[in-house]
Design an enzyme around this catalytic site. Structure first.
Site, PDB file in Angstrom:
ATOM      1  N   THR A 137      53.385 -78.520  31.592  1.00 35.46           N
ATOM      2  CA  THR A 137      53.000 -77.168  31.187  1.00 35.46           C
ATOM      3  C   THR A 137      53.299 -76.867  29.720  1.00 35.46           C
ATOM      4  O   THR A 137      52.658 -75.988  29.131  1.00 35.46           O
ATOM      5  CB  THR A 137      53.687 -76.110  32.066  1.00 35.46           C
ATOM      6  OG1 THR A 137      55.113 -76.231  31.935  1.00 35.46           O
ATOM      7  CG2 THR A 137      53.301 -76.274  33.526  1.00 35.46           C
ATOM      8  N   ASP A 138      54.250 -77.571  29.107  1.00 38.17           N
ATOM      9  CA  ASP A 138      54.654 -77.220  27.740  1.00 38.17           C
ATOM     10  C   ASP A 138      53.489 -77.274  26.761  1.00 38.17           C
ATOM     11  O   ASP A 138      53.353 -76.407  25.889  1.00 38.17           O
ATOM     12  CB  ASP A 138      55.771 -78.149  27.250  1.00 38.17           C
ATOM     13  CG  ASP A 138      57.118 -77.823  27.864  1.00 38.17           C
ATOM     14  OD1 ASP A 138      57.261 -76.734  28.446  1.00 38.17           O
ATOM     15  OD2 ASP A 138      58.025 -78.667  27.763  1.00 38.17           O
TER      16      ASP A 138
ATOM     17  N   THR B 130      55.924 -81.970  34.951  1.00 37.91           N
ATOM     18  CA  THR B 130      56.823 -81.562  36.026  1.00 37.91           C
ATOM     19  C   THR B 130      56.276 -81.901  37.403  1.00 37.91           C
ATOM     20  O   THR B 130      57.024 -82.279  38.312  1.00 37.91           O
ATOM     21  CB  THR B 130      57.093 -80.051  35.936  1.00 37.91           C
ATOM     22  OG1 THR B 130      57.729 -79.754  34.690  1.00 37.91           O
ATOM     23  CG2 THR B 130      57.992 -79.568  37.070  1.00 37.91           C
TER      24      THR B 130
ATOM     25  N   ASP C 170      56.007 -86.993  29.200  1.00 37.43           N
ATOM     26  CA  ASP C 170      56.593 -85.654  29.280  1.00 37.43           C
ATOM     27  C   ASP C 170      55.848 -84.834  28.236  1.00 37.43           C
ATOM     28  O   ASP C 170      55.814 -85.202  27.062  1.00 37.43           O
ATOM     29  CB  ASP C 170      58.084 -85.712  28.961  1.00 37.43           C
ATOM     30  CG  ASP C 170      58.764 -84.346  29.080  1.00 37.43           C
ATOM     31  OD1 ASP C 170      58.169 -83.342  28.615  1.00 37.43           O
ATOM     32  OD2 ASP C 170      59.880 -84.281  29.608  1.00 37.43           O
ATOM     33  N   SER C 171      55.221 -83.733  28.639  1.00 34.74           N
ATOM     34  CA  SER C 171      54.300 -83.065  27.706  1.00 34.74           C
ATOM     35  C   SER C 171      54.990 -82.517  26.466  1.00 34.74           C
ATOM     36  O   SER C 171      54.334 -82.232  25.465  1.00 34.74           O
ATOM     37  CB  SER C 171      53.509 -81.962  28.411  1.00 34.74           C
ATOM     38  OG  SER C 171      54.286 -80.819  28.638  1.00 34.74           O
TER      39      SER C 171
ATOM     40  N   GLN D 147      49.943 -63.631  15.382  1.00 34.26           N
ATOM     41  CA  GLN D 147      51.096 -63.922  16.207  1.00 34.26           C
ATOM     42  C   GLN D 147      51.045 -63.169  17.536  1.00 34.26           C
ATOM     43  O   GLN D 147      51.749 -63.528  18.485  1.00 34.26           O
ATOM     44  CB  GLN D 147      52.386 -63.538  15.466  1.00 34.26           C
ATOM     45  CG  GLN D 147      52.633 -64.335  14.206  1.00 34.26           C
ATOM     46  CD  GLN D 147      53.885 -63.893  13.462  1.00 34.26           C
ATOM     47  OE1 GLN D 147      54.702 -63.150  14.007  1.00 34.26           O
ATOM     48  NE2 GLN D 147      54.026 -64.320  12.222  1.00 34.26           N
ATOM     49  N   CYS D 148      50.233 -62.142  17.613  1.00 31.56           N
ATOM     50  CA  CYS D 148      50.148 -61.334  18.832  1.00 31.56           C
ATOM     51  C   CYS D 148      49.401 -62.099  19.922  1.00 31.56           C
ATOM     52  O   CYS D 148      48.477 -62.856  19.653  1.00 31.56           O
ATOM     53  CB  CYS D 148      49.431 -60.018  18.560  1.00 31.56           C
ATOM     54  SG  CYS D 148      50.257 -58.988  17.333  1.00 31.56           S
TER      55      CYS D 148
END
Length: 337
Positions: free
Chosen positions: A90-91, A14, A58-59, A273-274
């Site tokens: 950032t992705d 971005t 594009d990440s 997953q936390c």
């Protein structure tokens, strides 16, 4: 050897995008925009060369194969600069930061990854402050590791995660203290920063098919798990379990599928997953069953760090036993002891 102090590697993202009829997209010629927008403010900062990857990434399109392309200029020109900056979308920034921390072990110079939520080409943006702060930090001799700078926070690269899609404070390291903060002053946690090391860089390449991720969900069945584990070329799996490392092990077929995969040489690492906390596989019977099946507890590794670490170990042609042992210890502060 360049007279500049810092090498900036623009990978895309971005920060350097421009509007198109289909939305924001990467565009070449970012250095001219940087020098134009930052102007005289650059006079008080370390000088830099800017290298732009071609094509820009594009990440969201990033694969593990790109990690080698991003690291290559640093590997080739490490002696020429006092520090390095990688500009990244950032992705998948946390994945790349984690991967570079393993590829570039033993750094004795700063490597700062940053990006932005709004392009530098926009009148109102967060990119200018990110660039200015990154240039200053990349010149600091106290930093000898891969870090992520975002919204004034300096984070250990292999401990950070993206937590927000639109806020300026998009990144944090929930299981690790901040290494510093950029405000009126720059405050660094000298007690947390890694000491300068002896570079032991990995120059190999990564196979995108080698590692997969599978998230446990209510009702997941052995057929789906088997389909993932049967992917051609798969060597390792990151299993995202509930809480402190739990999964529905009363499904005997599911547990047997995991156990059979381990027996066939596929490394399976269990991460939570936390966002906060760690896998403690002996807390509940469901977690203990995974451990008995040969699934390796991933401590408080982030998903991104576990994924990158497995890729790095597999790319060195280590045996499953060697990978299992290595996943239990920290190489560059990526997990708590």
């Amino acid at each position: 050897m360049s007279a500049a102090q810092i090498l900036v590697i623009h990978t895309g993202g971005t920060i350097g995008m421009v509007p198109t009829e289909y939305g924001l997209a990467p565009a070449a010629g970012f250095e001219l925009l940087v020098r134009s927008r930052l102007g005289q403010r650059l006079d008080q900062l370390p000088s830099f060369d800017l290298l732009e990857l071609s094509p820009l990434i594009d990440s969201a399109e990033l694969t593990p194969e790109h990690w080698h392309l991003i690291a290559a200029p640093i590997l080739e020109r490490y002696a020429d600069y006092q520090g390095f900056i990688v500009l990244h979308g950032t992705d998948t920034l946390a994945y790349t930061a984690s991967a570079l921390s393993f590829v570039l072990q033993g750094l004795d110079k700063p490597l700062i990854l940053t990006g932005s939520q709004i392009p530098l080409s926009s009148p109102r943006n967060d990119a200018e402050n990110q660039l200015l702060a990154a240039l200053e930090l990349a010149g600091r001799r106290e930093i000898n590791e891969v870090c992520v700078l975002f919204d004034g926070l300096l984070l250990r690269g292999n401990r950070c995660v993206k937590l927000d899609t639109s806020a300026m404070a998009a990144f944090d390291s929930p299981n690790s203290p901040h290494l510093g903060a950029v405000g009126i002053d720059i405050r660094l946690r000298q007690d947390l920063l890694l000491p300068a090391g002896t570079p032991t860089f990995f120059r190999g390449e990564f196979d995108p098919a080698a590692v997969a991720v599978l998230r446990i969900f209510p009702g997941i069945g052995s057929t789906l798990v088997q389909a993932v584990l049967s992917q051609p070329g798969l060597k390792a799996l990151v299993l995202q379990s509930y809480g402190v490392g739990n999964a529905p092990v009363s499904d005997v077929a599911l547990l047997e599928t995991l156990e059979a995969a381990v027996a066939q040489g596929i490394t399976i690492v269990n991460v939570s997953q936390c966002v906060r906390g760690a896998v403690a596989d002996g807390t509940y019977a469901t977690g203990s069953a995974l451990a008995r099946a040969g699934v390796i507890p991933g401590a408080d590794l982030t998903l991104e760090a576990a994924f990158a670490k497995l890729h790095w170990l597999v790319a060195q042609n280590k045996t499953p036993a060697e990978i299992a042992s290595a996943m239990r210890r920290a190489f560059c502060a990526e997990q708590s002891s």
